[in-house]
Design an enzyme around this catalytic site. Structure first.
Site, PDB file in Angstrom:
ATOM      1  N   ASP A  92       0.814  -1.215   0.000  1.00 45.05           N
ATOM      2  CA  ASP A  92       0.000   0.000   0.000  1.00 45.05           C
ATOM      3  C   ASP A  92       0.848   1.267   0.000  1.00 45.05           C
ATOM      4  OD1 ASP A  92      -2.292  -1.554   0.063  1.00 45.05           O
ATOM      5  OD2 ASP A  92      -2.435  -1.518   2.235  1.00 45.05           O
ATOM      6  N   ARG A 108      -0.817   0.851  16.604  1.00 41.74           N
ATOM      7  CA  ARG A 108      -1.172   1.988  15.745  1.00 41.74           C
ATOM      8  C   ARG A 108      -1.135   3.339  16.463  1.00 41.74           C
ATOM      9  NH1 ARG A 108       0.542  -0.977  12.230  1.00 41.74           N
ATOM     10  NH2 ARG A 108      -0.821  -2.023  10.742  1.00 41.74           N
TER      11      ARG A 108
END
Length: 409
Positions: A17, A98
């Site tokens: 990505d 995250r």
């Protein structure tokens, strides 16, 4: 809009990505400057050659931020102390990685005077929420670019085609392109044959498992390990004191070799769909188990019960990316208070995917052998239990008598 975005900070992993996002940003935002940031939470060799790759594909520079110690000690350990497990199986490996990465990216974006922050999370996943909630906390006015929500690419196959057309080197191929997330705590696998819950994971297929072996391939001889905790924090393995990253790595090695920590589950994503994932968390599985064992002798019943209830909410908060919220801080304050006496040693036997209790001790133990013994003792009057049962069972008795009276009347 394109003219306004002159400098973008990209959350960069070097995977599929984010590799194609760099040229995509430059194509779609008037050749803007792209600064790549990688948060090192234990990806290992995935970071090798990353700077060269980022610059070759169009980034002006790459930050590699070493977050491993902070990640384990300030995010992972508090979650283990809470006993927080999402939907009974998932040990939150991606979830609590995250926020710390996004926080650092936000700090760098402010320092660099960036106009926007970009991430490669899909519009179907949980990570977009986790990244953006952290960015909103630390850079509330920063514009966020999420290509997966706006570009024309609709699949990983199309991404690979885009990468090939732009001469971007990839470590994956069309046949083995599982979606993976790796850090010091775990490795996740999604996609391909795993998208159908009817398919058994190919644990024995070469290259599938990376942190260990399947239980069938584990040694026939068990491995013993002793973990010491101080106030709910693991501090040593087999008598050797270690910092967080070293301790987790050691337990990953021991657990992985014995087939510990494989989880295959269909979970409920925050965005509303069900998703199937296979997780490797060998060291983490050992730590959760050991911590739970130690709490059985160091926490009183009612505190343990309330903590168990709140652990479900704590797991939801972490999974949903709400680390930087008053609720998470309040839950952690409660957990920290409960951990004052969670000190001691837990001995475990690791054998072919199983964790078997082999002994637990604590200077703060609430287990009194004299009270619990089946032999004769001087501290417990068994006759006292009759009055207790009469009071404890009074509602049952009253209800039964009143029902009899109504039925006979």
């Amino acid at each position: 809009m394109a003219k306004e975005i002159k400098k973008v900070v990209l959350a960069y992993s070097g995977g599929l990505d984010t590799s194609i996002i760099i040229p995509w940003l430059k194509e779609n935002y008037n050749n803007c400057e792209v600064i790549a940031v990688s948060g090192d939470v234990g990806q290992g060799t995935e970071l090798d050659g990353l700077e060269e790759k980022a610059i070759k594909t169009g980034a002006s520079k790459l930050y590699i931020e070493d977050l491993k110690k902070e990640f384990i000690e300030d995010y992972v350990y508090p979650t283990v102390q809470a006993g927080a497990v999402y939907e009974n199986r998932y040990l939150l490996g991606t979830s609590f990685a995250r926020p710390i990465i996004a926080k650092r990216i936000a700090e760098i974006a402010i320092k660099e005077g960036a106009d926007a922050i970009c991430h490669g999370c899909t519009g179907k996943g949980n990570d977009q929420v986790r990244f953006e909630l952290a960015i909103k906390r630390y850079a509330p006015d920063m514009e966020i670019i999420a290509p997966w929500r706006i570009w024309d690419l609709k699949s990983r196959k199309q991404e690979i085609e885009y990468a090939e057309a732009h001469n971007i080197p990839l470590k994956i191929n069309r046949e083995t392109n599982y979606s993976k997330d790796k850090n010091l705590w775990h490795l996740s696998h999604e996609g391909l044959d795993l998208e159908d819950p009817a398919n058994e994971p190919q644990y024995n297929k070469p290259g599938f498992l990376e942190l260990g072996v399947s239980p069938e391939m584990a040694p026939d001889k068990p491995t013993y390990v002793t973990i010491h905790f101080e106030k709910g924090i693991p501090t040593s393995v087999d008598g050797v004191e270690m910092d967080g990253p070293t301790l987790v790595a050691k337990l990953n090695e021991l657990g992985g070799a014995n087939g510990i920590g494989l989880a295959d589950l269909v979970e409920n994503r925050l965005v509303g769909m069900k998703s199937r994932g296979v997780y490797e968390t060998p060291g983490g599985t050992i730590l959760y188990h050991a911590h739970d064992v130690l709490e059985t002798i160091t926490l009183d019943k009612e505190t343990a019960r309330i903590k168990q209830y709140l652990s479900i909410k704590f797991a939801d908060v972490v999974y949903n990316g709400q680390w930087y919220t008053p609720l998470r801080e309040a839950l952690s304050a409660f957990v920290t208070e409960t951990q004052k006496t969670v000190t001691g040693d837990v001995k475990l036997k690791l054998y072919k995917g199983n964790i078997i209790n082999a002994g637990v001790t604590s200077p703060y133990t609430l287990y009194d052998e004299e009270v619990a013994t089946f032999d004769e003792d001087e501290v417990y009057n068994q006759a006292d239990s009759a009055g207790f049962i009469n009071l404890f069972g009074l509602p049952i008795k009253v209800r039964a008598k009143l029902e009899q009276k109504r039925n006979n009347g």
